[in-house]
Design an enzyme around this catalytic site. Structure first.
Site, short mmCIF file in Angstrom:
data_model
loop_
_atom_site.label_atom_id
_atom_site.label_comp_id
_atom_site.label_asym_id
_atom_site.label_seq_id
_atom_site.Cartn_x
_atom_site.Cartn_y
_atom_site.Cartn_z
N ASP A 70 -0.19 7.02 53.19
CA ASP A 70 0.12 7.03 51.77
C ASP A 70 -0.06 5.65 51.13
O ASP A 70 -0.54 5.53 49.99
CB ASP A 70 1.55 7.50 51.53
CG ASP A 70 1.71 8.98 51.82
OD1 ASP A 70 2.86 9.45 51.84
OD2 ASP A 70 0.70 9.67 52.03
N ALA A 71 0.33 4.62 51.87
CA ALA A 71 0.26 3.26 51.30
C ALA A 71 -1.18 2.88 50.97
O ALA A 71 -1.44 2.21 49.98
CB ALA A 71 0.87 2.26 52.27
N GLU A 72 -2.13 3.32 51.80
CA GLU A 72 -3.53 3.00 51.54
C GLU A 72 -4.03 3.77 50.33
O GLU A 72 -4.78 3.25 49.49
CB GLU A 72 -4.37 3.32 52.77
CG GLU A 72 -5.83 2.92 52.66
CD GLU A 72 -6.05 1.41 52.61
OE1 GLU A 72 -7.16 1.00 52.24
OE2 GLU A 72 -5.10 0.66 52.93
N TYR A 73 -3.64 5.04 50.19
CA TYR A 73 -4.01 5.82 49.01
C TYR A 73 -3.44 5.18 47.75
O TYR A 73 -4.13 5.06 46.73
CB TYR A 73 -3.51 7.26 49.15
CG TYR A 73 -3.93 8.16 48.00
CD1 TYR A 73 -3.17 8.23 46.84
CD2 TYR A 73 -5.09 8.91 48.08
CE1 TYR A 73 -3.56 9.04 45.78
CE2 TYR A 73 -5.49 9.72 47.02
CZ TYR A 73 -4.72 9.78 45.88
OH TYR A 73 -5.11 10.57 44.83
N ASP A 74 -2.16 4.76 47.81
CA ASP A 74 -1.54 4.12 46.65
C ASP A 74 -2.30 2.86 46.25
O ASP A 74 -2.47 2.57 45.05
CB ASP A 74 -0.08 3.78 46.94
CG ASP A 74 0.80 5.01 47.06
OD1 ASP A 74 0.39 6.08 46.60
OD2 ASP A 74 1.91 4.88 47.62
N ILE A 126 5.46 11.19 38.99
CA ILE A 126 6.10 10.07 38.32
C ILE A 126 5.50 8.78 38.84
O ILE A 126 4.94 8.71 39.93
CB ILE A 126 7.64 10.08 38.51
CG1 ILE A 126 8.00 10.02 40.00
CG2 ILE A 126 8.25 11.29 37.87
CD1 ILE A 126 9.49 9.95 40.24
N LYS A 181 13.66 10.14 47.36
CA LYS A 181 12.27 10.56 47.22
C LYS A 181 11.83 11.16 48.56
O LYS A 181 11.50 10.44 49.50
CB LYS A 181 11.36 9.40 46.83
CG LYS A 181 9.91 9.82 46.58
CD LYS A 181 9.04 8.63 46.17
CE LYS A 181 7.63 9.08 45.84
NZ LYS A 181 6.95 9.72 46.99
N ASP A 187 9.76 13.05 51.49
CA ASP A 187 8.37 13.06 51.95
C ASP A 187 8.05 14.47 52.42
O ASP A 187 8.05 14.78 53.61
CB ASP A 187 8.18 12.06 53.08
CG ASP A 187 6.71 11.73 53.30
OD1 ASP A 187 5.88 12.17 52.49
OD2 ASP A 187 6.40 11.04 54.29
N ARG A 222 2.56 22.58 43.93
CA ARG A 222 2.19 21.77 42.77
C ARG A 222 0.71 21.96 42.40
O ARG A 222 0.36 22.05 41.23
CB ARG A 222 2.45 20.29 43.05
CG ARG A 222 2.14 19.39 41.86
CD ARG A 222 1.94 17.93 42.29
NE ARG A 222 3.12 17.39 42.92
CZ ARG A 222 4.12 16.79 42.28
NH1 ARG A 222 4.08 16.70 40.97
NH2 ARG A 222 5.15 16.30 42.94
N TYR A 270 15.33 21.05 49.31
CA TYR A 270 16.28 20.44 48.40
C TYR A 270 15.78 20.61 46.97
O TYR A 270 14.58 20.42 46.69
CB TYR A 270 16.46 18.94 48.67
CG TYR A 270 17.49 18.63 49.72
CD1 TYR A 270 18.80 19.10 49.60
CD2 TYR A 270 17.17 17.84 50.83
CE1 TYR A 270 19.75 18.80 50.56
CE2 TYR A 270 18.12 17.55 51.79
CZ TYR A 270 19.41 18.03 51.66
OH TYR A 270 20.34 17.74 52.60
N LYS A 306 16.12 8.23 37.37
CA LYS A 306 15.87 9.00 36.14
C LYS A 306 16.95 8.65 35.12
O LYS A 306 18.14 8.54 35.47
CB LYS A 306 15.92 10.50 36.43
CG LYS A 306 14.86 10.99 37.42
CD LYS A 306 15.04 12.47 37.73
CE LYS A 306 14.01 12.93 38.76
NZ LYS A 306 14.22 14.36 39.15
N CYS A 362 1.14 -6.29 90.04
CA CYS A 362 1.24 -6.67 91.45
C CYS A 362 0.12 -6.11 92.32
O CYS A 362 0.02 -6.46 93.50
CB CYS A 362 2.59 -6.26 92.02
SG CYS A 362 2.79 -4.46 92.21
N CYS A 381 4.16 2.30 89.22
CA CYS A 381 3.83 1.34 90.27
C CYS A 381 4.69 1.64 91.49
O CYS A 381 5.89 1.93 91.37
CB CYS A 381 4.09 -0.08 89.77
SG CYS A 381 4.10 -1.34 91.07
N CYS A 435 6.94 -5.99 92.99
CA CYS A 435 6.37 -6.15 91.66
C CYS A 435 7.28 -7.02 90.79
O CYS A 435 8.47 -6.70 90.61
CB CYS A 435 6.16 -4.79 91.01
SG CYS A 435 5.40 -4.86 89.38
#
Length: 713
Positions: free
Chosen positions: A45-49, A95, A133, A135, A154, A247, A318, A439, A454, A460
């Site tokens: 999401d952060a890259e899209y934003d 929003i 908010k 997700d 939506r 919710y 809000k 080792c 191992c 070791c």
């Protein structure tokens, strides 16, 4: 860190700006399609934003570049052909997002609201509602005469998808709503559209992925993708198998007050009414006064974020007064009276520079992706776990790959997805090594297990601390006073490197350690000297051979009589020992086949460790063989260990819990629920005298001068 065609900082010319805007629109359309339509996003999401905000800034500087199909004028993706279309009576708009994750994000929003409302410094603070908010997947629920008649996604904000049959499977969503017998609650209107979020709890998500792995099917990257995939299943029976939750947070179309609909003054009042009508409303919704209240809420929820049972990526503010909301209105696609204030992203893109294999304290080999540094989850991450060979193969992470990295709270960062379309040519699939990278001992993966380990536990260096603590514990050779902190100091300062080095310690070396006085050092040396006189079962258990617990160590000692015979036993001979199967036999054989493990054993002997060795006794009759005994409470004379040892010597199995198959429960002082369970099941209960009589009848001798050392229940 990988970036996606970063826009030049310098102001571009008209041609460059137009080309960049076109490229951004194409990228955003593509990623919105992957996210909303296919439920299979390629980027976090952060890259899209970041891409979206770049296009917004570009269009603000060059208004002539705005187009009717710009993602800045739309909300989401296209409706799937497999679902009927639903035109929303009231558009489901998004929003604005505030990505400044500090206090200034809330302060800036409050300042904008006050400016819109024409408020000065002397005016009172604005009242807000602050909520989470989620997700998940936004949903519109339409009720007519109190009955759920339609559920729609939506979609693009104007037109969504009809997913009514799938949403009916969500237990939290009422199929019918009725007005409670409370005069303070408005009656349910003839038409009511409730808006909220369909999401998946973290525990439900983990359980779903576990089931997917068991069936050999695709796992989900995160709870949001899992929830979206479930809602949009064509077969409602499949959707019903996916654990979804809901919710409520707002309204769509509602019968107006003049036609019998409810009249609300505030958003908070609206939410409380939804709750009274039977809709789940998250308990952390709060009223807040001014910027100070918003900042406090943001910080408080941020501290709780990782302990919540579901994912959130921010909070929403809000304006509480609905009259003020109407006064402020909308701008393009967003209300002026609300904002989403994000937290640091928990998923980001970066590249894999290398894949290393780390060896843990218990010998587990873990592949770890070495990453180009990326800021995710509030910290800069350079490593991410790939868990084990199966997970690394399933995710197919390769050096040079562009990957999605996730970090939430204190959870170890992990790679959750690969952008295969960005994979460099010739990238090689990862394979787990067959030798320990620390080792050089053989690395084995036993049948039915996911982890590779191992086999050089005593040699070791990665495992030396764990090996020493296990060897020195009470049920093994017991070195009193040798705990975690002391072992950490001894190993970290280089005073000891191997297990036999413990028995070569001198007082000078011990006294030089932090917080180690001469008296304390002398006590440790005395405890080490005392531990040299042990028993063969304790010594075998202390070696830390995988799958060899106390009972197996005792069985080996009884069957073979001496250590050399155990070390020389073939796998076939080991299988002759009662209760030892192929996996345990192979583990024992693998351990003693390692030359450095045998060398450590011989050095321990050379340091003076001794025990009584006897003849093979595996064939001797065991009078209590087949009997199961449970110990509870504190006995007057015998310690728990002494009672257990004597019972096992007589052939009994000492269990930790009572069942209907238990033969005896030995109860001392402060016996708890195990005694109650014994009475419930009708199991014979013995006190210490009864136990001694049972052992005497079985021909088990009393231990000489028993010394009470363990009062634990």
């Amino acid at each position: 860190m990988v970036t996606v065609d970063l826009f030049e900082a310098a102001e571009p010319g008209p041609d460059a700006a137009a080309a960049r805007a076109a490229a951004l629109r194409a990228q955003l359309h593509h990623h919105a399609h992957r996210y909303y339509t296919l439920d299979d996003p390629e980027i976090p999401d952060a890259e899209y934003d970041r891409l979206f905000q770049e296009l917004q800034a570009l269009e603000a500087s060059h208004p002539e570049l705005q187009t009717a199909d710009s993602p800045t004028r739309r909300v989401g993706g296209r409706v799937l052909d497999a679902f009927a279309s639903v035109r929303h009576a009231v558009p489901m708009l998004s929003i604005r997002t505030e990505t400044d994750t500090g206090a200034s994000g809330a302060q800036a929003f409050d300042a904008r609201v006050r400016k819109e409302l024409g408020l000065g410094d002397a005016d009172p603070p604005v009242g807000y509602v602050a909520e989470l908010k989620f997700d998940g997947l936004a949903m519109n629920l339409r009720y007519e005469q109190g009955v759920l008649v339609q559920a729609a996604t939506r979609g693009d904000g104007e037109v969504g998808e009809d997913v009514t049959q799938n949403v009916r499977t969500i237990g939290q969503i009422p199929l019918r709503i009725e007005t409670p017998g409370d005069a303070t609650v408005p009656p349910v209107p003839p038409v009511l559209e409730v808006r909220g979020e369909v999401y998946m709890r973290r525990d439900d998500f983990e359980a779903l992925n576990a089931r997917q792995r068991e069936k050999g099917e695709k796992t989900f990257v995160n709870p949001r993708n899992a929830a979206a995939g479930a809602v949009r299943q064509l077969d409602p029976a499949i959707a019903a198998q996916r654990p979804l939750s809901f919710y409520a947070y707002g309204l769509g179309e509602v019968t107006p007050p003049e036609l019998g609909g409810p009249a609300f003054d505030t958003h908070f009042q609206l939410l409380q009414t939804l709750k009274s009508w039977g809709f789940p409303v998250v308990s952390s919704v709060e009223r807040a006064q001014g910027a100070t209240g918003l900042v406090a809420y943001h910080e408080r929820i941020g501290a709780l974020r990782d302990s919540l049972p579901f994912d959130i990526d921010g909070v929403v503010y809000k304006v509480d007064s609905l009259a003020l909301q109407r006064q402020m209105g909308f701008v393009t696609r967003e209300p002026r009276w609300a904002i989403a204030h994000k937290y640091p992203a928990q998923e980001q893109l970066t590249t894999v520079l290398d894949i290393d294999v780390q060896v843990g304290r218990t010998g587990k080999l873990t592949p770890v992706a070495k990453l180009a540094p990326v800021f995710v989850g509030g910290v800069t991450v350079t490593n991410a776990t790939l868990h084990n060979a199966d997970e690394a193969r399933r995710k197919d992470v390769r050096v040079g790959d562009t990957v999605i990295v996730r970090r939430a709270g204190d959870v170890i960062p992990e790679v959750v997805g690969v952008l295969a379309n960005k994979r460099p040519a010739g990238a090689q699939m990862f394979t787990m090594p067959d030798r320990c990278p620390v080792c050089g001992s053989a690395a084995v993966r036993e049948p039915g297990e996911a982890d590779t380990r191992c086999t050089g536990g005593l040699f070791c260096s990665a495992q030396r601390k764990q090996a020493m603590l296990h060897f020195a514990q009470r049920r093994a050779v017991e070195v009193e006073g040798l705990g975690d902190k002391l072992v950490d100091q001894l190993v970290d300062t280089g005073v000891i490197n191997t297990l036999p080095d413990l028995y070569r310690l001198g007082l000078t070396a011990l006294a030089s350690l932090d917080r180690m006085a001469e008296k304390s050092g002398q006590n440790i040396l005395q405890a080490l000297e005392k531990s040299k006189q042990t028993t063969l079962p304790r010594f075998l258990f202390g070696l830390g051979i995988r799958h060899v617990g106390e009972a197996t160590a005792k069985a080996l000692a009884r069957h073979f009589g001496g250590l050399d015979a155990v070390m020389a036993a073939t796998q076939e001979q080991l299988l002759e020992v009662p209760d030892i199967g192929p996996i345990v036999a192979q583990s024992i054989r693998t351990f003693f086949d390692q030359p450095h493990n045998r060398e450590v054993v011989e050095q321990l002997r050379a340091c003076g460790m001794t025990w009584d060795e006897g003849e093979r006794t595996a064939q001797a009759p065991k009078p209590l063989a087949g009997k199961t005994v449970v110990l509870t409470g504190t006995l007057p004379i015998l310690t728990r260990d002494q009672a257990k040892d004597r019972l096992e010597a007589a052939g009994a199995k000492v269990a930790g819990s009572v069942s209907r198959k238990t033969h005896y429960v030995v109860a001392g002082a402060d016996a708890g629920s195990k005694l109650d369970k014994a009475r419930e099941f009708g199991v014979k209960v013995l006190d210490e005298a009864g136990l001694l009589a049972l052992l005497d009848g079985a021909g088990v001798d009393d231990p000489p001068n028993p010394e009470k050392t363990d009062d634990r229940a």
